[in-house]
Structures are given as C-alpha cells and as structure tokens.
Enzyme design. Structure first.
Site, short mmCIF file in Angstrom:
data_model
loop_
_atom_site.label_atom_id
_atom_site.label_comp_id
_atom_site.label_asym_id
_atom_site.label_seq_id
_atom_site.Cartn_x
_atom_site.Cartn_y
_atom_site.Cartn_z
N TYR A 42 -2.03 7.68 -11.63
CA TYR A 42 -3.21 8.02 -12.43
C TYR A 42 -2.83 8.54 -13.82
O TYR A 42 -3.71 8.68 -14.69
CB TYR A 42 -4.07 9.08 -11.73
CG TYR A 42 -4.59 8.72 -10.37
CD1 TYR A 42 -4.50 7.43 -9.86
CD2 TYR A 42 -5.18 9.70 -9.56
CE1 TYR A 42 -4.97 7.13 -8.59
CE2 TYR A 42 -5.65 9.40 -8.30
CZ TYR A 42 -5.54 8.11 -7.81
OH TYR A 42 -6.00 7.82 -6.56
N PRO A 180 -15.63 7.19 -1.18
CA PRO A 180 -16.49 7.50 -0.03
C PRO A 180 -17.96 7.15 -0.23
O PRO A 180 -18.73 7.18 0.74
CB PRO A 180 -16.31 9.02 0.13
CG PRO A 180 -15.99 9.50 -1.25
CD PRO A 180 -15.15 8.41 -1.85
#
Length: 268
Positions: A42, A180
């Site tokens: 990242y 999610p």
C-alpha cells in the site's frame, strides 16, 4: 504483546501515502478503532505511523497489522523487509504480519520458516496468511512451528467463504474479511436494503453486522470519508435477528470483487 485483537478493524487499502492516510488513521482511532491494517504494497506504512502519532492513543493500545509484498517472500527478503516495516510503523514489534498473496516469490520452504524466525526474534508477534486457497492454508498450518493467528480474504454477503470460515473455526484462527461491503455492491441487494430499513441502518452496516455475528470473523472496512468511518463503527450496535442472519446467509453468489488471472483460486 500489544493490546488484544479488536474484531472491527480499519483498512487502509488505497489510502494515499500522505495526508489522506494520516488523517484517515487518526480519525479512525479517535472514533474508537484499535485494529489498523496496512501492507507493504500500500506504500503507506509511514503514514499509518504518522496517523497514530496524531492521536493521544499509545501504540501499546493498538493492534497494527501489515503484509509482506509478493516480491518479498524469499527467506532473506521476508526477514529483512519485515524489519523495515516494523521501523516504518514505529513499533517495537509488529502485532501481525501476513503473507499478502501466495504468488510470485512465495515458497513454503523459504517463506514460512522466515515467519517462524521473525516471531522467535521478536520482530513480529503473530503470523498471518492472506488469499490462500484451502489446500495452501492447510499446508502452511502444517509446516509452521507457530500458530496462524489470522487468514485474511475477501468476505461479504455475496462471497461468504464458508470453507475458509470452517477452517478458521477448526484451527482457531481469525478469518479477517477485506472488502466486507463488496465496495458497496451490497447497497444494490434488495434483501440487505430491506433489513437495513428495519434497523434504520445502511446495507453496508448490515453487512458488517452480519460478519460480526459469525464466529472467528473480523471485518476490516476501508473508508476515507470520515462519515463512513463512523457509520462502519456504529455497525457494532446492530443486533440482527436469527431470521435476518439466515436471509443474509442465503445471498451467497460466490461474487468476487478482487480477482485476476494469477490469483491462487485461478491456479488450481
């Protein structure tokens, strides 16, 4: 070891290195999050550290996880870059270090002993795996001297990962759920919208509440918008009924958000 693992974590994927990530992490911690998830890939580990520094919360009260990039999985690269990540994160030891993907330089004979040795040397506290197929997960569990603490995979009402959730229960590790809310595709699902309306909530909050209702599952939603960060945290207060959980259980479509040719499940 640092503070106990908090099931609802804050993901930092695609939070740009610099002010976006710094302010996002700081706001999440101020909102109540104590589990922060990042990765070498990242390129924002230093910004995660700076965000922590912008709060009044001690590092000892946080659970910070990162992941080894796919080019850093040889024994020497894994052990060396884990130390670099530890220093970038500003911690004495990394609470949880994952293998991000079992591809490219992943070699069970090199990568897994590196993880064991990093625990033995105090560089990391816990071992994690990510995006492993069930057979790869079984092999890693068998080879490792230390327990697997968590297996991180995409998991949401449209991709429920039943087999891997069973593995988590069987081996007593956490299934950490990334994406999610399926990048908010859940907002287009009628059943989730109906359940959300009954709780004065959003489909995203209902999806998080459904994941939190499952044993050994820990969602890590990513959000840059401060309001979304707070809404995700508020999902902890939603108490779904058994009937609502069953209705969501019936939504599984095997629908992946993260998918590409080299992904392990496409290489069986």
């Amino acid at each position: 070891m640092a503070n106990a693992f908090d099931r609802l974590g804050y993901g930092t994927y695609r939070l740009a290195d610099g002010e976006e990530c710094v302010s996002g992490v700081a706001h999440a911690i101020e909102t109540g999050y104590r589990h922060v998830d990042t990765a070498q890939g990242y390129d924002n580990e230093a910004s995660v550290s700076a965000g922590i520094d912008d709060t009044d919360v001690d590092r000892e009260d946080l659970f910070v996880a990162t992941k080894l990039s796919t080019d850093n999985l040889s024994y020497d690269d894994a052990t060396a870059t884990a130390r670099v990540s530890r220093d970038r994160l500003g911690v004495d030891s990394i609470d949880l270090l994952y293998v991000h993907w079992p591809i490219n330089t992943y070699d069970p004979e090199e990568t897994l002993p590196a993880l064991d040795d990093l625990v033995d040397e105090g560089v990391i506290d816990r071992i994690g795996l990510s995006n492993f197929r069930p057979d790869q997960l079984d092999e890693a569990i068998d080879r490792l001297d230390h327990d697997v603490f968590a297996h991180q995979v995409e998991c949401h009402p449209l991709l429920q990962q039943g087999e891997l959730r069973e593995r988590a229960a069987e081996h007593d590790h956490w299934l950490v759920a990334y994406s999610p809310i399926a990048r908010n595709r859940v907002a287009d699902v009628d059943a989730l919208r109906a359940i959300a309306a009954d709780h004065d909530a959003t489909p995203a909050q209902v999806s998080l509440a459904w994941l939190l209702s499952k044993d050994r599952v820990a969602p890590i939603p990513k959000a840059a918008d401060f309001g979304h960060v707070e809404d995700n945290w508020a999902a902890r207060e939603i108490d779904l009924t058994d009937d609502e959980i069953a209705r969501i259980d019936a939504l599984d479509r095997g629908e992946r958000i993260v998918d590409f040719e080299e992904a392990p499940w496409n290489r069986v």
